[in-house]
Design an enzyme around this catalytic site. Structure first.
Site, PDB file in Angstrom:
ATOM      1  N   LYS A 249       0.684  -1.293   0.047  1.00  0.00           N
ATOM      2  CA  LYS A 249       0.344   0.012  -0.179  1.00  0.00           C
ATOM      3  C   LYS A 249       0.502   1.187   0.313  1.00  0.00           C
ATOM      4  CE  LYS A 249      -4.670   1.397   0.489  1.00  0.00           C
ATOM      5  NZ  LYS A 249      -5.642   0.452  -0.131  1.00  0.00           N
TER       6      LYS A 249
ATOM      7  N   GLY B 215     -26.990   0.958   1.988  1.00  0.00           N
ATOM      8  CA  GLY B 215     -25.786   1.688   1.059  1.00  0.00           C
ATOM      9  C   GLY B 215     -26.430   1.063  -0.044  1.00  0.00           C
TER      10      GLY B 215
END
Ligand code: NAD
Length: 366
Positions: free
Chosen positions: A79, A179
Site C-alpha cells: 500500500k 447503502g
C-alpha cells in the site's frame, strides 16, 4: 523502534519517498511478496502526523496481503500513502514524482486507486511507471470495479446461504441492504432479479427513491435497517456497523455485504460467532475490486474478470469450512486461510523479486 514495529507486523520493506520540488511526502509499504508482487492502492490523506501516516500504511498493506491471498491471487500485499490534502495539493509533478518511486521498486509494488485518488491522478503516475493498475480504459484499464464487486458479493452470498440454510435460493430470503451506492445498487439489482424482498437505506434520498421506484425495494430509515426482520444483513456503506449496539438488534442469520471493516472489533466477531450468525468475512466477499484490477497486469479481459469473481464462492465456502473444522469465528478462519495459502505456496516459491514491464500486456503508456 521502527524495526521493532516491522518485526511485529512482518513487513519486508518500507520506502519513504521525498521530492521537495514536487512537494511529495509518500510512504510505500511492502508487507509480503511471497505470493507475488505486492498490490494495493495509493491513498492521499491530510494525516495529522507522520506517525499517523506510517500506522495507516502499515495496517493497510498488511490487510492487502490477507485480501490478495484469500482471493487466490498471485500477489502479495502493499500500500502507499501520500501525505497531503487531495482537495488542494494535487499536481502533475506530485504524481509523476510518486510514479518514479514506484518504478524504482522494479515491480515489487504495483499501485492502484484508493481514497483521495482518481483515474486522472493515475494517468500521471502511469507516465512514469507501468506498475500501476486502475488506469483508464483507453490504456487497457478495467474501469469501474463496482459491478464486479457486486457480482462477487452475490457469490459470497450464495456460499453463505448454502452454509447457513443448505440451499442457495436467493429469492426465498429477505435482505437489509445498507447503502445503495456504486456497489449497493448493483447488488440490489442482482437480488431483485431473483425476486427477493429487499429493504434499503441510504443517507442519499435520491438513491433510496431509485431503489424503490426502479427496483421495487422497501425503504427503511437509516437506523431502522438494524431492526428489520431480514434474513440477511448486507452492509454496503460504512465500516464498523456491526458493533455492540447494533448486534443485539439484528434478527438476521447471515451477514454478507461489500463494505470494508464491517466488524467494529475482533470481540464483536467472536460474539457474532457465539450467536450462531453466519458472517461472510468482508475482505473475502468484496475482493471483486482487487481481482478486477489484478487482471490488468496480464491484459484486462471482462470474461476472465467474471470467471474470477465466481471463485469468491469457493473462497467463502472454504472459510466456513475452516471455521467449522477449527471451531473458530469466520473472521479468524479467513486469516487462517490466507496464512495457510502463503505458507503452502511460499514453500514452492522464493519471495518475489520484481517483474519486468513487458509482462504488463495490452496497455500503452504515453
Ligand atoms: P459509494 O460511496 O458509491 O456508496 C456508499 C453509499 O453508502 C453511498 O450511497 C452513501 O450515501 C451511503 N452511506 C454512507 N453512510 C451511510 C449510512 N450511515 N447509512 C446508509 N448509507 C450510508 O461506495 P461503493 O463504491 O459503493 O462502496 C461501498 C462499500 O464497499 C465501501 O465500504 C467500500 O470501501 C467497499 N468496497 C467497494 C468496492 C468497489 O468496487 N467499489 C470494492 C471493495 C470494497
Amino acid at each position: 523502534m521502527i524495526f521493532e514495529t516491522l518485526a511485529k507486523s512482518g513487513h519486508e520493506e518500507v520506502v519513504f519517498c521525498h521530492n521537495k520540488d514536487a512537494g511529495l511526502k509518500a510512504i510505500i509499504a511492502i508487507h509480503n511478496t511471497v505470493l507475488g508482487p505486492s498490490l494495493g492502492g495509493l491513498r492521499m490523506w491530510p494525516y495529522k502526523s507522520e506517525q499517523e501516516a506510517i500506522n495507516d500504511v502499515l495496517r493497510l498493506s498488511r490487510g492487502m496481503t490477507y485480501k490478495n491471498a484469500v482471493a487466490g491471487l498471485n500477489l502479495g500485499g502493499g500500500k502507499a500513502v501520500i501525505i497531503g490534502d487531495p482537495a488542494k495539493d494535487k499536481s502533475e509533478a506530485l504524481f509523476r514524482a510518486f510514479g518514479r518511486f514506484v518504478n524504482s521498486l522494479n515491480g515489487r509494488y504495483i499501485t492502484a486507486e484508493d481514497v483521495g485518488i482518481d483515474v486522472n491522478d493515475m494517468e500521471w503516475v502511469f507516465r512514469e511507471t507501468s506498475f500501476v493498475t486502475g488506469v483508464h480504459q483507453v490504456h487497457g484499464g478495467s474501469g469501474d470495479p463496482s459491478p464486479f464487486t457486486a457480482f462477487g458479493t452475490l457469490q459470497g452470498l450464495l456460499a453463505s446461504l448454502n452454509a447457513c440454510y443448505g440451499n442457495e435460493d436467493v429469492g426465498k430470503y429477505s435482505y437489509a441492504v445498507q447503502g445503495a451506492g456504486h456497489v449497493g445498487m448493483e447488488f440490489i439489482k442482482l437480488l431483485r432479479e431473483h425476486d427477493a424482498k429487499v429493504y434499503v437505506t441510504d443517507i442519499n434520498k435520491e438513491l433510496v427513491e431509485r431503489a424503490v421506484d426502479d427496483h421495487g425495494c422497501i425503504a427503511v430509515g437509516l437506523d431502522e435497517i438494524y431492526d428489520t426482520d431480514a434474513d440477511v444483513y448486507s452492509p454496503c456503506a460504512l465500516g464498523g456497523t456491526i458493533n455492540e449496539d447494533t448486534l443485539k438488534r439484528l434478527k438476521c442469520k447471515v451477514i454478507c455485504g461489500a463494505a470494508n471493516n464491517q466488524l467494529a472489533s475482533n470481540e464483536i466477531g467472536d460474539e457474532v460467532s457465539r450467536l450462531g450468525l453466519f458472517y461472510a468475512p468482508d475482505y473475502a466477499v468484496n475482493a471483486g475490486g482487487v481481482m478486477n484490477i489484478s487482471l490488468e497486469i496480464d491484459g484486462y479481459n471482462r470474461e476472465r474478470a467474471m470467471r474470477m469473481m465466481r471463485t469468491i464462492y469457493q473462497n467463502v465456502s472454504r472459510i466456513f469450512e475452516i471455521a467449522k473444522r477449527d471451531s473458530i469465528p469466520t473472521y479468524l478462519a479467513a486469516d487462517r486461510l490466507a496464512e495457510e495459502r502463503i505458507s503452502t505456496i511460499g514453500k514452492l516459491r522464493l519471495p518475489h523479486l520484481g517483474v519486468t514491464a513487458p509482462s504488463f500486456h495490452g496497455r500503452r503508456g504515453n
